[in-house]
Design an enzyme around this catalytic site. Structure first.
Site, PDB file in Angstrom:
ATOM      1  N   ASP A 210       0.862  -1.167   0.058  1.00  0.00           N
ATOM      2  CA  ASP A 210      -0.047  -0.102  -0.001  1.00  0.00           C
ATOM      3  C   ASP A 210       0.812   1.162  -0.085  1.00  0.00           C
ATOM      4  O   ASP A 210       2.133   0.920  -0.323  1.00  0.00           O
ATOM      5  CB  ASP A 210      -1.033  -0.014   1.156  1.00  0.00           C
ATOM      6  CG  ASP A 210      -0.310   0.050   2.693  1.00  0.00           C
ATOM      7  OD1 ASP A 210       0.911   0.255   2.495  1.00  0.00           O
ATOM      8  OD2 ASP A 210      -0.991   0.055   3.538  1.00  0.00           O
ATOM      9  N   HIS A 211       0.387   2.368   0.299  1.00  0.00           N
ATOM     10  CA  HIS A 211       1.206   3.554   0.251  1.00  0.00           C
ATOM     11  C   HIS A 211       2.202   3.652   1.232  1.00  0.00           C
ATOM     12  O   HIS A 211       3.492   4.082   1.057  1.00  0.00           O
ATOM     13  CB  HIS A 211       0.424   4.874   0.351  1.00  0.00           C
ATOM     14  CG  HIS A 211      -0.606   4.761   1.534  1.00  0.00           C
ATOM     15  ND1 HIS A 211      -1.451   3.801   1.670  1.00  0.00           N
ATOM     16  CD2 HIS A 211      -0.442   5.349   2.717  1.00  0.00           C
ATOM     17  CE1 HIS A 211      -2.428   4.114   3.105  1.00  0.00           C
ATOM     18  NE2 HIS A 211      -1.491   4.779   3.641  1.00  0.00           N
TER      19      HIS A 211
ATOM     20  N   CYS B 139       3.164  -3.546   3.974  1.00  0.00           N
ATOM     21  CA  CYS B 139       2.239  -2.278   4.483  1.00  0.00           C
ATOM     22  C   CYS B 139       2.844  -1.784   5.872  1.00  0.00           C
ATOM     23  O   CYS B 139       4.090  -2.378   5.953  1.00  0.00           O
ATOM     24  CB  CYS B 139       0.674  -2.722   4.350  1.00  0.00           C
ATOM     25  SG  CYS B 139       0.127  -3.846   5.690  1.00  0.00           S
ATOM     26  N   GLY B 140       2.270  -0.954   6.365  1.00  0.00           N
ATOM     27  CA  GLY B 140       2.843  -0.413   7.509  1.00  0.00           C
ATOM     28  C   GLY B 140       3.334  -1.361   8.512  1.00  0.00           C
ATOM     29  O   GLY B 140       4.363  -1.359   8.893  1.00  0.00           O
ATOM     30  N   THR B 141       2.176  -2.103   9.061  1.00  0.00           N
ATOM     31  CA  THR B 141       2.753  -3.090  10.052  1.00  0.00           C
ATOM     32  C   THR B 141       2.881  -4.426   9.628  1.00  0.00           C
ATOM     33  O   THR B 141       3.381  -5.318   9.968  1.00  0.00           O
ATOM     34  CB  THR B 141       1.597  -3.257  11.161  1.00  0.00           C
ATOM     35  OG1 THR B 141       0.299  -3.876  10.371  1.00  0.00           O
ATOM     36  CG2 THR B 141       1.119  -2.130  11.993  1.00  0.00           C
ATOM     37  N   GLY B 142       2.594  -4.653   8.067  1.00  0.00           N
ATOM     38  CA  GLY B 142       2.654  -6.056   7.523  1.00  0.00           C
ATOM     39  C   GLY B 142       1.244  -6.699   7.563  1.00  0.00           C
ATOM     40  O   GLY B 142       0.827  -7.811   6.978  1.00  0.00           O
TER      41      GLY B 142
ATOM     42  N   GLY C  56      -2.178  -5.961   7.907  1.00  0.00           N
ATOM     43  CA  GLY C  56      -3.043  -5.898   6.876  1.00  0.00           C
ATOM     44  C   GLY C  56      -2.989  -6.840   5.769  1.00  0.00           C
ATOM     45  O   GLY C  56      -3.959  -7.520   5.170  1.00  0.00           O
ATOM     46  N   MET C  57      -1.792  -6.669   5.263  1.00  0.00           N
ATOM     47  CA  MET C  57      -1.647  -7.290   3.941  1.00  0.00           C
ATOM     48  C   MET C  57      -1.408  -9.048   4.213  1.00  0.00           C
ATOM     49  O   MET C  57      -2.404  -9.720   3.572  1.00  0.00           O
ATOM     50  CB  MET C  57      -0.078  -7.285   3.395  1.00  0.00           C
ATOM     51  CG  MET C  57       0.043  -5.954   2.538  1.00  0.00           C
ATOM     52  SD  MET C  57      -0.445  -6.515   0.896  1.00  0.00           S
ATOM     53  CE  MET C  57      -0.335  -4.716   0.351  1.00  0.00           C
TER      54      MET C  57
ATOM     55  N   HIS D 150       9.617 -23.939   7.963  1.00  0.00           N
ATOM     56  CA  HIS D 150       8.405 -24.744   8.497  1.00  0.00           C
ATOM     57  C   HIS D 150       7.016 -24.600   7.834  1.00  0.00           C
ATOM     58  O   HIS D 150       6.112 -25.425   8.115  1.00  0.00           O
ATOM     59  CB  HIS D 150       8.555 -24.305  10.098  1.00  0.00           C
ATOM     60  CG  HIS D 150       9.707 -24.591  10.954  1.00  0.00           C
ATOM     61  ND1 HIS D 150       9.638 -24.533  12.399  1.00  0.00           N
ATOM     62  CD2 HIS D 150      10.865 -25.082  10.507  1.00  0.00           C
ATOM     63  CE1 HIS D 150      10.834 -24.881  12.664  1.00  0.00           C
ATOM     64  NE2 HIS D 150      11.605 -25.446  11.753  1.00  0.00           N
TER      65      HIS D 150
ATOM     66  N   ARG E 218       7.398 -33.614   8.947  1.00  0.00           N
ATOM     67  CA  ARG E 218       6.159 -33.278   9.823  1.00  0.00           C
ATOM     68  C   ARG E 218       5.680 -31.967   9.838  1.00  0.00           C
ATOM     69  O   ARG E 218       4.474 -31.628   9.946  1.00  0.00           O
ATOM     70  CB  ARG E 218       6.894 -33.077  11.219  1.00  0.00           C
ATOM     71  CG  ARG E 218       7.786 -32.076  11.603  1.00  0.00           C
ATOM     72  CD  ARG E 218       8.366 -32.321  13.213  1.00  0.00           C
ATOM     73  NE  ARG E 218       9.195 -31.218  13.560  1.00  0.00           N
ATOM     74  CZ  ARG E 218      10.608 -31.060  13.273  1.00  0.00           C
ATOM     75  NH1 ARG E 218      11.315 -31.923  12.287  1.00  0.00           N
ATOM     76  NH2 ARG E 218      11.110 -30.295  13.818  1.00  0.00           N
ATOM     77  N   HIS E 219       6.600 -31.079   8.954  1.00  0.00           N
ATOM     78  CA  HIS E 219       6.079 -29.859   8.575  1.00  0.00           C
ATOM     79  C   HIS E 219       4.863 -29.687   7.466  1.00  0.00           C
ATOM     80  O   HIS E 219       4.061 -29.007   7.405  1.00  0.00           O
ATOM     81  CB  HIS E 219       7.138 -28.835   8.354  1.00  0.00           C
ATOM     82  CG  HIS E 219       7.979 -28.557   9.408  1.00  0.00           C
ATOM     83  ND1 HIS E 219       7.680 -27.874  10.682  1.00  0.00           N
ATOM     84  CD2 HIS E 219       9.470 -29.018   9.327  1.00  0.00           C
ATOM     85  CE1 HIS E 219       8.831 -28.065  11.560  1.00  0.00           C
ATOM     86  NE2 HIS E 219       9.837 -28.465  10.841  1.00  0.00           N
TER      87      HIS E 219
HETATM   88  C1  RB5 Z   1      -1.921   2.388   6.649  1.00  0.00           C
HETATM   89  O1  RB5 Z   1      -2.095   3.771   7.278  1.00  0.00           O
HETATM   90  C2  RB5 Z   1      -1.722   1.179   7.466  1.00  0.00           C
HETATM   91  O2  RB5 Z   1      -3.077   1.147   8.183  1.00  0.00           O
HETATM   92  C3  RB5 Z   1      -1.508  -0.083   6.625  1.00  0.00           C
HETATM   93  O3  RB5 Z   1      -0.127   0.007   5.916  1.00  0.00           O
HETATM   94  C4  RB5 Z   1      -1.094  -1.138   7.391  1.00  0.00           C
HETATM   95  O4  RB5 Z   1      -0.509  -1.090   8.506  1.00  0.00           O
HETATM   96  C5  RB5 Z   1      -2.481  -1.942   7.716  1.00  0.00           C
HETATM   97  O5  RB5 Z   1      -2.299  -3.141   8.293  1.00  0.00           O
END
Ligand code: RB5
Length: 147
Positions: free
Chosen positions: A9-10, A67-70, A72-73, A100, A134-135
Site C-alpha cells: 500500500d502507500h 504495508c505499514g505493520t504488515g 493488513g497484507m 517450517h 512433519r511440517h
Molecule cells: C496504513 O496507514 C496502514 O494502516 C497500513 O499500511 C497497514 O499497517 C495496515 O495493516
C-alpha cells in the site's frame, strides 16, 4: 528468469520500490501489483487480493508484500486458498517461514524495519528451502473447513 510478485500500500511503497529495484538488478522478473505512490493513500486489500489471486492461480510461485505493520497484507493474503503469507521483521523469521511453513509470500512491516534488514529478510525468504516431513503434515491440516 524467476518470476516474483510484489505489492504494497502507500505505507509500503518507498521500501517496495527499493526492494523491487534490487531484485530486478539481481535478475528476478518482478511483477508489480502496486501501490504506485507514497503520497496517495490506498487500501491494502486492493493490492493484496490481486497478488494473492495470482499466487492462488499458480502464476506467481513466490511474492513479497508490504504495508505499514504488515498485518493488513498478511490477513488479506491468507484468505486465499494456497496462499501462506508470513509476517517477517527479522531474517531468522523469514528462514523459518520457509523451513517450517513453506510460505509463498513474505510480508514485511515497512514502518518498523530498516532497508538493510528488509533486504536480509527477502534474501532469507528467497534462498531457504522447505524442510518437509512433519511440517508438511501440519501444513496439510491448515486447509480444514472453516469452523
Ligand atoms: C496504513 O496507514 C496502514 O494502516 C497500513 O499500511 C497497514 O499497517 C495496515 O495493516
Amino acid at each position: 528468469m524467476e518470476i516474483l510478485g510484489i505489492a504494497s500500500d502507500h505505507a509500503g511503497f518507498p521500501l517496495k520500490e527499493r526492494l523491487r529495484a534490487a531484485l530486478t538488478a539481481e535478475g528476478y522478473d518482478v511483477r508489480d501489483f502496486g501501490a504506485f505512490a507514497a503520497d496517495v493513500p490506498v487500501d491494502y486489500p486492493d493490492h493484496a487480493h490481486p497478488l494473492a489471486a495470482a499466487v492462488e492461480a499458480g502464476a506467481l510461485p513466490r511474492a513479497i508484500a508490504l504495508c505499514g505493520t504488515g498485518n493488513g497484507m498478511a490477513i488479506t493474503l491468507n484468505r486465499h486458498r494456497g496462499v501462506r503469507a508470513g509476517l517477517c521483521w527479522l531474517p531468522e523469521i523469514a528462514t523459518l517461514i520457509r523451513r517450517h511453513n513453506n510460505a509463498n509470500v513474505c510480508v514485511i512491516p515497512a514502518r518498523f524495519i530498516d532497508e538493510a534488514t528488509a533486504a536480509e529478510v527477502v534474501a532469507a525468504f528467497l534462498n531457504t528451502p522447505f524442510d518437509g516431513g512433519r511440517h508438511q503434515r501440519r501444513i496439510d491440516k491448515i486447509a480444514q473447513p472453516e469452523l
